[in-house]
Design an enzyme around this catalytic site. Structure first.
Site, short mmCIF file in Angstrom:
data_model
loop_
_atom_site.label_atom_id
_atom_site.label_comp_id
_atom_site.label_asym_id
_atom_site.label_seq_id
_atom_site.Cartn_x
_atom_site.Cartn_y
_atom_site.Cartn_z
N LYS A 100 0.76 -0.97 0.14
CA LYS A 100 -0.04 -0.33 0.01
C LYS A 100 0.83 1.36 0.32
O LYS A 100 2.12 1.52 0.56
CB LYS A 100 -0.77 -0.23 1.24
CG LYS A 100 -2.16 -0.38 0.80
CD LYS A 100 -3.27 -0.73 1.89
CE LYS A 100 -4.11 -0.89 1.56
NZ LYS A 100 -4.64 -1.75 2.75
N ALA A 131 -1.06 -16.56 -32.82
CA ALA A 131 -2.30 -17.05 -32.94
C ALA A 131 -3.43 -16.90 -34.06
O ALA A 131 -4.04 -17.88 -34.24
CB ALA A 131 -3.56 -15.40 -32.13
N LYS A 136 10.56 -13.95 -23.03
CA LYS A 136 10.64 -14.27 -24.67
C LYS A 136 10.03 -13.10 -25.06
O LYS A 136 10.61 -12.50 -25.86
CB LYS A 136 10.11 -15.03 -25.11
CG LYS A 136 9.12 -15.33 -25.42
CD LYS A 136 8.38 -15.21 -26.60
CE LYS A 136 6.59 -15.13 -26.95
NZ LYS A 136 6.03 -15.06 -26.25
N ASP A 165 9.57 -20.84 -29.02
CA ASP A 165 8.24 -19.76 -28.64
C ASP A 165 9.77 -18.39 -29.24
O ASP A 165 8.46 -17.81 -29.94
CB ASP A 165 8.26 -19.80 -27.73
CG ASP A 165 6.82 -18.68 -27.31
OD1 ASP A 165 6.47 -18.07 -28.04
OD2 ASP A 165 6.23 -18.36 -26.30
N ARG A 192 2.87 -9.38 -31.69
CA ARG A 192 2.38 -7.94 -31.17
C ARG A 192 3.34 -7.28 -30.39
O ARG A 192 3.74 -5.94 -30.45
CB ARG A 192 1.21 -7.85 -29.89
CG ARG A 192 0.30 -8.34 -30.55
CD ARG A 192 -0.76 -8.71 -29.65
NE ARG A 192 -1.18 -9.82 -29.38
CZ ARG A 192 -2.49 -10.74 -28.28
NH1 ARG A 192 -1.87 -10.79 -27.56
NH2 ARG A 192 -3.27 -11.80 -28.94
N ASN A 193 4.03 -8.15 -29.66
CA ASN A 193 5.69 -7.62 -29.38
C ASN A 193 7.04 -7.29 -30.20
O ASN A 193 7.01 -6.60 -29.89
CB ASN A 193 6.23 -8.42 -28.05
CG ASN A 193 5.14 -8.87 -27.40
OD1 ASN A 193 4.82 -7.79 -26.54
ND2 ASN A 193 5.04 -9.79 -27.43
N GLU A 205 2.58 -7.94 -24.18
CA GLU A 205 2.42 -7.88 -22.94
C GLU A 205 4.00 -7.92 -22.63
O GLU A 205 4.18 -7.48 -21.22
CB GLU A 205 2.21 -9.32 -21.99
CG GLU A 205 1.35 -9.99 -22.70
CD GLU A 205 0.24 -9.89 -21.33
OE1 GLU A 205 1.17 -9.27 -20.18
OE2 GLU A 205 -0.86 -10.32 -20.64
#
Lengths: 567, 353
Positions: free
Chosen positions: B118, B158, B209, B262, B273-274, B299
């Site tokens: 916190k 994908a 990765k 991978d 995407r990366n 990610e």
């Protein structure tokens, strides 16, 4: 002569009434009444397991030969007083039978290797089995309680009549704290398995007393066979419901028989006790890794209960961690030396028996009762087989307090399934939960804290030395100026209090005393009966040690709390 | 949902998250079993029902869309959560009341979860430890009663899966049961499934990765060729192994399909995407502009932020991660980053075996 009244502990001593009225209701009595039948079950179960693991005939014969080899080695290399006289004969006989077996042709001789297996397993089962007798139990228990309090009063309440005084009882000497009511409730609704930390041979006797003092029916427990070397203790052990565990026997046949015994007894509802660390902590550290064998039998018993009974009818098994806290461990110097040898990559190591003579144990008990060394026993929260805490009705709860159905852990596609690998993994998870609970309920004593602070300060004074060299530190470098010690000790103590307020560790009442009193208390108590004291004052009033190795042992009790940062 | 799911062994399989990977996994599962595919937004479910496509992938007939989490948990014993790591903990909190210890969860999320004490915010100098950073399997364990947890990781772009091209994946779990179920459910003539017991290691392969994938995209963006990429991939392997070991994985996982496999796929594919993030960085866009215009989460961006702080805490040598961190957050240009890395004093090739 004035009778000096001992300083009363502020906490009110509680008397617990037995949760079950008479011995006829105790599961362990049921078990010993049907001893023969029970042993037959154990034998059948063990044989089943061993045969499953050795499916082919050659594999089974090889297993038998390995067992024979190891047992002969044990008999010649590490014999104990308690070993029966006919051992050599028995194994010679097994040997000749095995030889015959290999001489015969495979045809027609089928089944005789199973006979040999049965013969060995039967012998092991008979050896392991305790013979609980309610009358002896009652007598042993009375003797222990009565004898202990006589001794106590003689020594602490001075004077001639004191032998008959009842001012002090064991309750003044042994503090039982924690979830005592909880464990009593659990023992009424399910099967309780107490898993204590293990530091001393005294633990077995102590925990037996604690179980009785809490009003629980007797527990069965695996006690190291070496304890049965001593006649008087053997008598107590037998009558307190102990079964025998021989740590020298590491062969599959023995281990499977032991596991079958434990698992079946738990299935029959016998409350049990394991020392899940396996042996006494050599290092003085609280167990950080547990032996999964016996714990696994509890897991298996729980699954069998779920298999046998419909939802809601199966008896639940509860694991209750217990921490035993001492200022002084008789065996400390021996244990820590063994630990250092092992750690120093000594190639092999024999299970020793340094608690062997009645003389030693009597002296210890006398010292224990005549001097003011207190013991505390902290009872932890009950948990289910997955380490989830349970409420007073025995319901397992998740982090949010929602009820979990423990049966679901053993379910696949809607039915209970047997999956050894899954259960092994669960057992590992349970052992982590038990270790966490040990650290939470561990009660910090002044002696642990002075030992920790002093050792860590010496280490800091010689930062370049590794452990082994540090333990050989020259005498003149073993001194810590009292002023420095006091400052550091206070810092460490305050951190322990802070941890305590976060619920991360337990503390003895005396830990709240002022610093000087606390340091004195710690120094007087740490390893107080060792001939060479772990910590003493020197002539200048500074702090030094007579035995760094033993100091290290007592220091280790505070391992794992991250206190090193505060030195 | 009267689809004859009364018979237990025919219970449908749940997939949570209808992004491109979730949808692709739902289609693979649907070759063997009925599937319930959960999307958070009702309008997305409506769209799926109407068009029978999800994230541009045509859905198999056996896939039933829903936005009712309770329905997923009560109908499915085995669930594949595949949502971005930043939403993962929230999802688990919503799902948790409906879960029981008999559930099996196999996630397909290649990111990390971060929870700060916190009052603490993430500054440049903030260090992170394993106390604050969790893999998705650890989040599942923390937030639910489910213990039989696994992950799915490997070169599974994908769009290629969606197009029905041959591929393979790794199912990792401490429980053999979970690995076997995963293999049984996912395997078909075009999809191989390997098993591993190093759950954390395999999760970390998938997570780490992505860092190297961003760097790979950046190399392409600079117009560099395959020598540079091969250099990056092999040094990237070393770096991820160091990081992975510090965080609790074993070296073996990194040398397998979920690791090197991978890594090669993500670093080589312009579909990733990366990779795209890195490519656009090299073309001069800044990270905020890029993220604004991306449809799905990359990610790797978040992973760099976390991994850099972990590397600092655990004193792991991670020059690629650190340099990318500077590109993302401290205005270092991609060209400068490359110059810096080329001058970095590496001398031993392999020292982790």
């Amino acid at each position: 002569m004035l009778i000096s009244k001992p300083v009363a502990d502020t906490e009110k001593k509680k008397i617990y009434t037995p949760i079950l009225p008479g011995p006829e209701n105790w599961p362990v009595v049921q078990l010993s009444k049907n001893r023969k039948k029970f042993l037959e079950e154990v034998i059948a179960e063990s044989i089943g397991r061993i045969k499953k693991a050795n499916a082919s005939r050659p594999a089974l014969i090889e297993e038998l030969e390995t067992t024979l080899y190891r047992e002969k080695l044990r008999i010649t290399q590490n014999p104990w007083k308690v070993d029966p006289d006919d051992e050599m004969l028995f194994w010679d006989d097994i040997k000749s039978k095995l030889v015959n077996l290999s001489n015969e042709t495979a045809v027609g001789s089928k089944g005789s290797e199973e006979e040999i297996l049965r013969e060995i397993v039967t012998r092991y089962a008979e050896e392991i089995a305790g013979s609980f007798k309610p009358n002896s139990y009652r007598m042993a228990r009375t003797l222990v309680t009565y004898g202990f309090s006589r001794l106590l009063n003689t020594s602490r309440v001075k004077g001639v009549r004191s032998l008959w005084s009842n001012q002090l009882s064991l309750k003044d000497k042994i503090h039982i704290t924690g979830e005592t009511e909880h464990v009593r409730k659990l023992a009424k609704i399910g099967t309780v398995i107490i898993v204590p930390t293990h530091f001393s041979n005294l633990d077995s006797i102590l925990i037996g007393y604690v179980i009785h003092a809490l009003g629980l029916p007797p527990f069965i427990y695996g006690a190291g066979l070496n304890l049965f070397n001593i006649g008087i203790i053997a008598y107590f052990m037998n009558s307190l419901g102990a079964y025998k565990v021989d740590r020298r026997k590491k062969n599959t046949l023995y281990l499977e028989t032991l596991k079958s015994y434990s698992s079946l007894a738990i299935q029959k509802g016998c409350h049990s006790l394991f020392f899940p660390g396996g042996t006494r902590s050599r290092s003085g550290k609280i167990e950080d890794r547990l032996k999964l064998g016996l714990l696994g039998t509890a897991m298996e018993a729980q699954r069998v209960n779920f298999e046998k009974f419909p939802a809601g009818m199966a008896k639940k098994i509860f694991i209750v961690p217990v921490s035993l806290n001492y200022h002084f461990v008789l065996e400390a110097p021996v244990l820590i030396n063994e630990y250092l040898k092992q750690k120093g990559q000594e190639r092999y190591y024999v299970e020793t028996d340094e608690f062997s003579t009645s003389y030693k144990i009597t002296t210890f008990l006398l010292k224990f009762f005549t001097k003011g060394s207190d013991i505390s026993v902290s009872i932890g929260r009950g948990m289910d087989l997955l380490g989830n805490i349970v409420d007073e009705h025995g319901n397992s709860l998740d982090k949010e307090g929602r009820i979990i159905n423990t049966r679901d852990y053993f379910t696949s596609n809607g039915t209970i399934t047997v999956d050894k690998q899954r259960e092994a993994e669960y057992t590992r998870m349970l052992s982590e939960a038990v270790v966490d609970e040990y650290h939470r309920i561990n009660r910090v004593f002044s002696s642990h804290l002075v030992a920790f602070t002093a050792f860590e300060m010496l280490k800091q004074q010689s930062p370049k030395l590794d452990l082994y060299n540090l333990l050989r530190l020259p005498e003149d470098e073993q001194v810590i100026p009292i002023a420095n010690f006091r400052t550091t000790f206070e810092r460490v103590r305050n951190e322990v209090l802070a941890l305590h307020s976060k619920g991360k560790v337990g503390i003895a009442e005396h830990l709240k005393n002022d610093i000087d009193t606390l340091i004195r208390h710690g120094l007087e108590n740490v390893g107080m009966y060792h001939s060479r004291r772990p910590l003493i004052w020197n002539k200048e009033g500074n702090i030094t040690t007579q035995d760094l190795t033993t100091l290290y042992y007592y220091r280790n009790r505070m391992n794992g709390y991250g206190l090193e940062k505060f030195i | 949902m009267g689809m004859g799911w009364k018979n237990l062994s025919n219970k449908p399989i749940g997939v949570i998250g209808s992004g491109s990977f979730g949808s692709a996994v739902a289609n693979i599962l649907a070759q063997n079993r009925d599937v319930v595919l959960y999307a958070r937004k009702p309008e997305v479910v409506q769209e799926m029902l109407l068009t029978r496509t999800s994230s541009d992938i045509p859905l198999n007939d056996r896939v039933t869309p829903t936005n009712d989490l309770e329905l997923v948990a009560s109908n499915c014993d085995i669930i594949f959560p595949i949502v971005p790591s930043s939403n993962f903990r929230d999802l688990m909190r919503q799902l948790s009341p409906f879960l029981h210890p008999y559930h099996i969860l196999i996630h397909g999320t290649k990111g990390l979860d971060i929870s700060l004490p916190k009052g603490m915010t993430l500054q440049d100098e903030t260090l992170l430890t394993r106390e604050n950073v969790k893999t998705m399997s650890e989040v599942i364990r923390e937030e639910s009663v489910v213990v039989r947890v696994g992950c799915m990781a490997g070169p599974n772009l994908a769009r290629e899966l969606g197009a029905g091209q041959p591929a393979a994946t790794v199912i990792a779990s401490q429980f053999n049961e979970v690995v076997h179920e995963g293999q049984r459910l996912l395997r078909n003539d075009l999809f191989q499934v390997y098993g591993s017991s190093d759950l954390i290691g395999v999760e970390l392969c998938g997570v780490l990765k992505n860092i190297i994938a961003i760097a790979s995209g950046a190399l392409s963006g600079l117009g560099l060729g395959e020598n540079a990429r091969a250099l990056l991939i092999s040094r990237g392997m070393v770096e991820t192994i160091y990081l992975g070991k510090a965080l609790g994985g074993n070296t073996q996982a990194f040398l397998g399909l979920a690791g090197v496999g991978d890594m090669v796929a993500t670093c080589s594919s312009t579909l990733s995407r990366n990779y795209t993030v890195g490519y656009r960085l090299a073309k001069g866009e800044n990270i905020d502009q890029i993220l604004e215009t991306m449809e799905e989460v990359a990610e790797g961006v978040n992973t760099i932020k976390i991994a850099k702080r972990l590397a600092d805490y655990y004193k792991v040598r991670a020059p690629i991660t650190e340099t990318l961190y500077k590109v993302l957050h401290q205005k270092l240009t991609v060209e400068e980053a490359l110059t810096y890395l080329m001058r970095y004093p590496f001398n031993v090739d392999i020292d982790f075996l």
